[in-house]
Scaffold this motif. Structure first.
Motif, PDB file in Angstrom:
ATOM      1  N   THR A 199      75.782  76.947  65.720  1.00  0.00           N
ATOM      2  CA  THR A 199      76.364  77.181  64.174  1.00  0.00           C
ATOM      3  C   THR A 199      77.669  76.209  64.537  1.00  0.00           C
ATOM      4  O   THR A 199      78.474  75.897  63.726  1.00  0.00           O
ATOM      5  CB  THR A 199      77.183  78.191  63.753  1.00  0.00           C
ATOM      6  OG1 THR A 199      74.831  79.100  63.607  1.00  0.00           O
ATOM      7  CG2 THR A 199      77.678  78.428  62.267  1.00  0.00           C
ATOM      8  N   ARG A 205      62.791  84.924  64.087  1.00  0.00           N
ATOM      9  CA  ARG A 205      62.637  84.229  63.262  1.00  0.00           C
ATOM     10  C   ARG A 205      64.634  83.915  62.802  1.00  0.00           C
ATOM     11  O   ARG A 205      65.339  84.265  62.728  1.00  0.00           O
ATOM     12  CB  ARG A 205      61.390  84.579  62.109  1.00  0.00           C
ATOM     13  CG  ARG A 205      62.707  85.812  61.187  1.00  0.00           C
ATOM     14  CD  ARG A 205      62.032  86.483  59.704  1.00  0.00           C
ATOM     15  NE  ARG A 205      62.387  87.740  59.900  1.00  0.00           N
ATOM     16  CZ  ARG A 205      63.269  87.389  58.791  1.00  0.00           C
ATOM     17  NH1 ARG A 205      64.085  86.613  58.173  1.00  0.00           N
ATOM     18  NH2 ARG A 205      64.270  88.582  58.348  1.00  0.00           N
ATOM     19  N   HIS A 206      64.065  82.426  61.818  1.00  0.00           N
ATOM     20  CA  HIS A 206      65.529  82.496  61.196  1.00  0.00           C
ATOM     21  C   HIS A 206      65.707  81.765  60.054  1.00  0.00           C
ATOM     22  O   HIS A 206      64.634  80.826  59.882  1.00  0.00           O
ATOM     23  CB  HIS A 206      66.179  81.023  62.068  1.00  0.00           C
ATOM     24  CG  HIS A 206      66.122  80.112  62.542  1.00  0.00           C
ATOM     25  ND1 HIS A 206      64.928  79.334  63.141  1.00  0.00           N
ATOM     26  CD2 HIS A 206      66.233  79.167  61.552  1.00  0.00           C
ATOM     27  CE1 HIS A 206      65.229  78.326  62.949  1.00  0.00           C
ATOM     28  NE2 HIS A 206      66.025  77.623  62.285  1.00  0.00           N
ATOM     29  N   LEU A 222      73.432  80.267  61.588  1.00  0.00           N
ATOM     30  CA  LEU A 222      71.812  80.490  61.853  1.00  0.00           C
ATOM     31  C   LEU A 222      72.485  81.945  62.498  1.00  0.00           C
ATOM     32  O   LEU A 222      72.777  82.446  63.057  1.00  0.00           O
ATOM     33  CB  LEU A 222      72.078  79.347  63.519  1.00  0.00           C
ATOM     34  CG  LEU A 222      70.792  80.159  63.662  1.00  0.00           C
ATOM     35  CD1 LEU A 222      69.479  79.999  63.234  1.00  0.00           C
ATOM     36  CD2 LEU A 222      71.109  78.547  65.618  1.00  0.00           C
ATOM     37  N   ARG A 223      70.621  82.686  61.783  1.00  0.00           N
ATOM     38  CA  ARG A 223      71.127  84.029  62.397  1.00  0.00           C
ATOM     39  C   ARG A 223      69.425  83.927  63.042  1.00  0.00           C
ATOM     40  O   ARG A 223      68.221  83.665  62.324  1.00  0.00           O
ATOM     41  CB  ARG A 223      70.750  85.401  61.216  1.00  0.00           C
ATOM     42  CG  ARG A 223      72.504  85.221  60.280  1.00  0.00           C
ATOM     43  CD  ARG A 223      72.130  85.837  59.023  1.00  0.00           C
ATOM     44  NE  ARG A 223      70.786  85.965  58.882  1.00  0.00           N
ATOM     45  CZ  ARG A 223      70.446  85.588  57.476  1.00  0.00           C
ATOM     46  NH1 ARG A 223      71.490  85.031  57.004  1.00  0.00           N
ATOM     47  NH2 ARG A 223      69.316  85.943  56.827  1.00  0.00           N
ATOM     48  N   PHE A 224      69.296  84.744  64.088  1.00  0.00           N
ATOM     49  CA  PHE A 224      68.105  84.955  65.113  1.00  0.00           C
ATOM     50  C   PHE A 224      67.292  86.316  64.685  1.00  0.00           C
ATOM     51  O   PHE A 224      68.611  87.145  66.236  1.00  0.00           O
ATOM     52  CB  PHE A 224      68.447  84.500  66.512  1.00  0.00           C
ATOM     53  CG  PHE A 224      67.512  84.262  67.653  1.00  0.00           C
ATOM     54  CD1 PHE A 224      66.561  83.392  66.476  1.00  0.00           C
ATOM     55  CD2 PHE A 224      66.963  84.157  68.522  1.00  0.00           C
ATOM     56  CE1 PHE A 224      65.108  83.712  67.377  1.00  0.00           C
ATOM     57  CE2 PHE A 224      65.977  84.558  69.667  1.00  0.00           C
ATOM     58  CZ  PHE A 224      65.089  83.461  68.421  1.00  0.00           C
ATOM     59  N   GLU A 225      66.927  86.447  64.271  1.00  0.00           N
ATOM     60  CA  GLU A 225      66.318  87.486  63.709  1.00  0.00           C
ATOM     61  C   GLU A 225      64.897  88.631  64.263  1.00  0.00           C
ATOM     62  O   GLU A 225      63.848  87.621  64.560  1.00  0.00           O
ATOM     63  CB  GLU A 225      66.101  88.204  62.082  1.00  0.00           C
ATOM     64  CG  GLU A 225      67.837  87.378  61.733  1.00  0.00           C
ATOM     65  CD  GLU A 225      67.749  87.642  59.915  1.00  0.00           C
ATOM     66  OE1 GLU A 225      66.922  87.331  59.469  1.00  0.00           O
ATOM     67  OE2 GLU A 225      68.856  87.871  59.364  1.00  0.00           O
ATOM     68  N   THR A 252      61.850  80.591  65.239  1.00  0.00           N
ATOM     69  CA  THR A 252      61.830  79.666  66.634  1.00  0.00           C
ATOM     70  C   THR A 252      61.712  80.974  68.357  1.00  0.00           C
ATOM     71  O   THR A 252      61.298  81.645  68.329  1.00  0.00           O
ATOM     72  CB  THR A 252      63.494  79.794  66.697  1.00  0.00           C
ATOM     73  OG1 THR A 252      64.007  79.267  65.231  1.00  0.00           O
ATOM     74  CG2 THR A 252      63.891  78.893  68.122  1.00  0.00           C
ATOM     75  N   ALA A 294      73.009  81.031  69.565  1.00  0.00           N
ATOM     76  CA  ALA A 294      73.123  80.825  67.828  1.00  0.00           C
ATOM     77  C   ALA A 294      74.852  80.580  67.426  1.00  0.00           C
ATOM     78  O   ALA A 294      74.842  79.635  66.764  1.00  0.00           O
ATOM     79  CB  ALA A 294      72.814  82.290  67.069  1.00  0.00           C
ATOM     80  N   GLU A 348      62.095  79.761  55.922  1.00  0.00           N
ATOM     81  CA  GLU A 348      61.172  80.266  56.961  1.00  0.00           C
ATOM     82  C   GLU A 348      61.096  79.779  57.956  1.00  0.00           C
ATOM     83  O   GLU A 348      59.961  79.287  57.848  1.00  0.00           O
ATOM     84  CB  GLU A 348      60.570  81.784  56.446  1.00  0.00           C
ATOM     85  CG  GLU A 348      61.723  82.436  55.446  1.00  0.00           C
ATOM     86  CD  GLU A 348      63.034  83.624  56.307  1.00  0.00           C
ATOM     87  OE1 GLU A 348      62.620  84.449  57.359  1.00  0.00           O
ATOM     88  OE2 GLU A 348      63.391  83.379  55.262  1.00  0.00           O
TER      89      GLU A 348
END
Length: 129
Positions: free
Chosen positions: A23, A86-87, A67-70, A95, A19, A92
């Motif tokens: 970015t 999800r990012h 990019l936040r991979f949450e 991934t 991530a 929305e």
């Protein structure tokens, strides 16, 4: 640290580094993180090999502002780990990152990105009445 905990931490770290590198548009870091056979499936079904994926950044054709991979859930099957999260980015997205052990370290083998939405309507069994 137990082996399972160590592996989970290694995968979390790989996901975090991916991530961050996306970015920053850090081609060298992305290249090092991805296996030679890496493939990306984009949000509308296109497929990029590793060099095509890297070239998007190298040529300035693609910029990831953030990019936040949450909400990541990771499952492991032998020398493969699958992380689904999800990012949020202009909508929305869900991934899926596929990691594989390669030379003693975890590397990205694949990535699939798709918009989050409900499933399409399916015809009833036996077709439409």
């Amino acid at each position: 640290m137990p082996e399972q905990d160590k592996t989970e931490e290694e995968i979390r770290e790989l996901n975090r580094r991916w991530a961050e590198a996306e970015t920053r548009g850090d081609v060298a870091a992305l290249d090092a993180l991805a296996a030679d056979g890496f493939r990306l499936v984009g949000p509308v079904g296109f497929v990029l090999d590793k060099q095509q994926w890297l070239d998007r950044y190298r040529l300035g054709d693609f910029v990831t502002a953030s990019l936040r991979f949450e909400d990541v859930e990771t499952r492991r099957c032998g020398d493969t780990a699958i992380s689904i999260g999800r990012h949020p980015a202009d909508g929305e997205f869900r991934t899926t990152l596929i990691a594989a052990r390669d030379g003693g370290q975890w590397r990205l083998a694949g990535c699939q990105v798709g918009p989050i939405g409900g499933p399409p309507p399916f015809p009833p069994p036996g077709g439409r009445p």
